[in-house]
Design an enzyme around this catalytic site. Structure first.
Site, PDB file in Angstrom:
ATOM      1  N   THR A 164      15.915 -10.016 -38.091  1.00  0.00           N
ATOM      2  CA  THR A 164      16.716 -10.933 -38.003  1.00  0.00           C
ATOM      3  C   THR A 164      17.345 -11.124 -36.513  1.00  0.00           C
ATOM      4  O   THR A 164      17.666  -9.993 -35.977  1.00  0.00           O
ATOM      5  CB  THR A 164      18.049 -10.806 -38.970  1.00  0.00           C
ATOM      6  OG1 THR A 164      17.389 -10.586 -40.213  1.00  0.00           O
ATOM      7  CG2 THR A 164      19.080 -11.806 -38.908  1.00  0.00           C
ATOM      8  N   GLY A 165      17.960 -12.158 -36.171  1.00  0.00           N
ATOM      9  CA  GLY A 165      18.539 -12.475 -34.745  1.00  0.00           C
ATOM     10  C   GLY A 165      17.798 -13.406 -33.895  1.00  0.00           C
ATOM     11  O   GLY A 165      16.506 -14.005 -33.980  1.00  0.00           O
ATOM     12  N   ASP A 189      20.791  -3.970 -31.446  1.00  0.00           N
ATOM     13  CA  ASP A 189      22.043  -4.090 -30.463  1.00  0.00           C
ATOM     14  C   ASP A 189      22.218  -3.144 -29.124  1.00  0.00           C
ATOM     15  O   ASP A 189      22.651  -3.388 -28.206  1.00  0.00           O
ATOM     16  CB  ASP A 189      23.442  -4.393 -31.189  1.00  0.00           C
ATOM     17  CG  ASP A 189      23.263  -5.342 -32.310  1.00  0.00           C
ATOM     18  OD1 ASP A 189      23.095  -6.522 -31.673  1.00  0.00           O
ATOM     19  OD2 ASP A 189      23.289  -4.962 -33.612  1.00  0.00           O
ATOM     20  N   GLY A 238      23.007  -4.640 -36.620  1.00  0.00           N
ATOM     21  CA  GLY A 238      23.870  -5.379 -37.489  1.00  0.00           C
ATOM     22  C   GLY A 238      24.644  -6.399 -36.743  1.00  0.00           C
ATOM     23  O   GLY A 238      25.835  -7.004 -37.384  1.00  0.00           O
ATOM     24  N   GLY A 239      24.554  -6.618 -35.401  1.00  0.00           N
ATOM     25  CA  GLY A 239      25.218  -7.681 -35.030  1.00  0.00           C
ATOM     26  C   GLY A 239      25.129  -8.965 -35.621  1.00  0.00           C
ATOM     27  O   GLY A 239      26.318 -10.009 -35.567  1.00  0.00           O
ATOM     28  N   THR A 279      16.323 -12.820 -30.980  1.00  0.00           N
ATOM     29  CA  THR A 279      14.923 -12.240 -30.253  1.00  0.00           C
ATOM     30  C   THR A 279      13.870 -12.234 -31.685  1.00  0.00           C
ATOM     31  O   THR A 279      12.789 -12.930 -31.222  1.00  0.00           O
ATOM     32  CB  THR A 279      15.056 -10.594 -30.070  1.00  0.00           C
ATOM     33  OG1 THR A 279      16.236 -10.417 -29.521  1.00  0.00           O
ATOM     34  CG2 THR A 279      13.709 -10.331 -29.256  1.00  0.00           C
ATOM     35  N   GLU A 295      18.141  -5.229 -43.642  1.00  0.00           N
ATOM     36  CA  GLU A 295      17.324  -4.647 -42.427  1.00  0.00           C
ATOM     37  C   GLU A 295      16.692  -3.336 -42.491  1.00  0.00           C
ATOM     38  O   GLU A 295      15.788  -2.917 -42.476  1.00  0.00           O
ATOM     39  CB  GLU A 295      17.850  -4.886 -41.255  1.00  0.00           C
ATOM     40  CG  GLU A 295      18.202  -6.454 -40.675  1.00  0.00           C
ATOM     41  CD  GLU A 295      18.895  -6.526 -39.356  1.00  0.00           C
ATOM     42  OE1 GLU A 295      18.775  -7.627 -38.704  1.00  0.00           O
ATOM     43  OE2 GLU A 295      19.653  -5.756 -38.948  1.00  0.00           O
ATOM     44  N   ASP A 303      11.904  -5.817 -35.572  1.00  0.00           N
ATOM     45  CA  ASP A 303      13.319  -6.292 -35.618  1.00  0.00           C
ATOM     46  C   ASP A 303      13.924  -6.338 -34.357  1.00  0.00           C
ATOM     47  O   ASP A 303      13.340  -5.597 -33.519  1.00  0.00           O
ATOM     48  CB  ASP A 303      14.032  -5.634 -36.666  1.00  0.00           C
ATOM     49  CG  ASP A 303      15.367  -6.243 -37.281  1.00  0.00           C
ATOM     50  OD1 ASP A 303      15.506  -7.312 -36.534  1.00  0.00           O
ATOM     51  OD2 ASP A 303      15.794  -5.806 -38.429  1.00  0.00           O
TER      52      ASP A 303
HETATM   53  C1  5RP Z   1      21.104  -8.511 -36.900  1.00  0.00           C
HETATM   54  C2  5RP Z   1      20.719  -7.476 -35.996  1.00  0.00           C
HETATM   55  C3  5RP Z   1      19.835  -7.930 -34.876  1.00  0.00           C
HETATM   56  O1  5RP Z   1      18.590  -7.515 -34.778  1.00  0.00           O
HETATM   57  C4  5RP Z   1      20.737  -7.570 -33.681  1.00  0.00           C
HETATM   58  O2  5RP Z   1      21.962  -8.003 -34.102  1.00  0.00           O
HETATM   59  C5  5RP Z   1      19.742  -8.064 -32.383  1.00  0.00           C
HETATM   60  O3  5RP Z   1      20.046  -9.689 -32.502  1.00  0.00           O
HETATM   61  P1  5RP Z   1      19.497 -10.372 -31.186  1.00  0.00           P
HETATM   62  O4  5RP Z   1      17.958 -10.335 -31.248  1.00  0.00           O
HETATM   63  O5  5RP Z   1      20.114 -11.662 -31.651  1.00  0.00           O
HETATM   64  O6  5RP Z   1      20.134  -9.709 -29.877  1.00  0.00           O
HETATM   65  O7  5RP Z   1      20.641  -6.209 -36.296  1.00  0.00           O
HETATM   66  O8  5RP Z   1      21.890  -7.757 -37.997  1.00  0.00           O
END
Ligand code: 5RP
Length: 225
Positions: free
Chosen positions: A29-30, A87, A98-99, A32, A106, A84
């Site tokens: 998720t996120g 952060d 978990g951002g 990236t 996850e 995945d």
């Molecule tokens: C979501 C997450 C994401 O993998 C994490 O926050 C990184 O996100 P991004 O790719 O938007 O920087 O742990 O719960």
């Protein structure tokens, strides 16, 4: 010089090569992973046969819309790999995640296989975890008790995550406490300590779970370790 979005895209598209025919993968998720989902949708359209278990409602919706074949964890014994974001990543490949508030699902998905590939831009690499506030998922009932106990155990500041003026409710109907440590000296011990507090569902510390880190830089280079 690439923009941060382009850097994320580079790392994500590079990681797609690890998805091989016949695999069942965990899909993170996120922002990236957003690029990974697009790349995998392209590969699925051109005939790559794989299935994915999403790590959040957001990923599920996007993957469905783009035509990625999905399955559920209950229909799979072991995942071949999970890809995945993160952060923060430390030199021992310990992570804060978990951002995006999806840490519980996850972690469950990542634990369903032995391979967790992390995709990130270089800014996520740190010498010690903790500058990014650690997300901790908690039961809504009595959450202030958890906040108090986390503070008593030495955390500097603990904030209930809020979205649009309301407490953010996760996909699994919990709250998130963002815990400001500054520096986390012993991530494994902190993870164990937090789990001992009644009401804590899961922490964003992913200890000894990542097996490969793929990072991209603004000069377009990619590193794997
Ligand atoms: C979501 C997450 C994401 O993998 C994490 O926050 C990184 O996100 P991004 O790719 O938007 O920087 O742990 O719960």
């Amino acid at each position: 010089m690439l923009t941060q979005q382009q850097v994320k895209q580079k790392a994500a598209e590079y990681a797609a090569r690890y998805v091989q025919p016949g695999m069942t993968i965990g899909l993170g998720t996120g922002s990236t992973v957003f690029f990974l989902i697009h790349k995998l949708a392209e590969l699925a359209k051109s005939g790559l046969n794989f299935r994915a278990v999403p790590t959040s409602n957001q990923t599920k919706k996007m993957a469905e819309e783009l035509g990625i074949p999905l399955t559920t964890l209950d229909d799979v014994d072991v995942l071949d790999l999970t890809i995945d974001g993160a952060d923060e990543v430390d030199p021992d490949m310990q992570l804060i995640k978990g951002g995006g508030a999806a840490l519980l699902q996850e972690k469950i998905v990542a634990a369903a296989g032995s391979q967790l590939i992390i995709i990130a831009d270089e800014t996520k690499m740190v010498t010690q975890l903790g500058a990014f506030p650690l997300p901790v998922e908690v039961i809504t009932f009595g959450w202030k008790q958890v906040q108090r106990k986390v503070l008593q155990a030495g955390c500097k500041e603990v904030n209930l995550r809020v979205k649009d003026g309301q407490p953010l409710v996760t996909d699994h109907q919990h709250y998130i406490l963002d815990c400001h440590y500054g520096v986390i000296e012993n991530p494994a011990a902190l993870n164990t300590g937090l789990h001992a507090i009644p009401g804590v569902v899961e922490t964003g510390l992913f200890i000894n779970m990542a097996t490969k880190i793929i990072t991209a830089n603004t000069d377009g280079t990619i590193k794997e370790r």
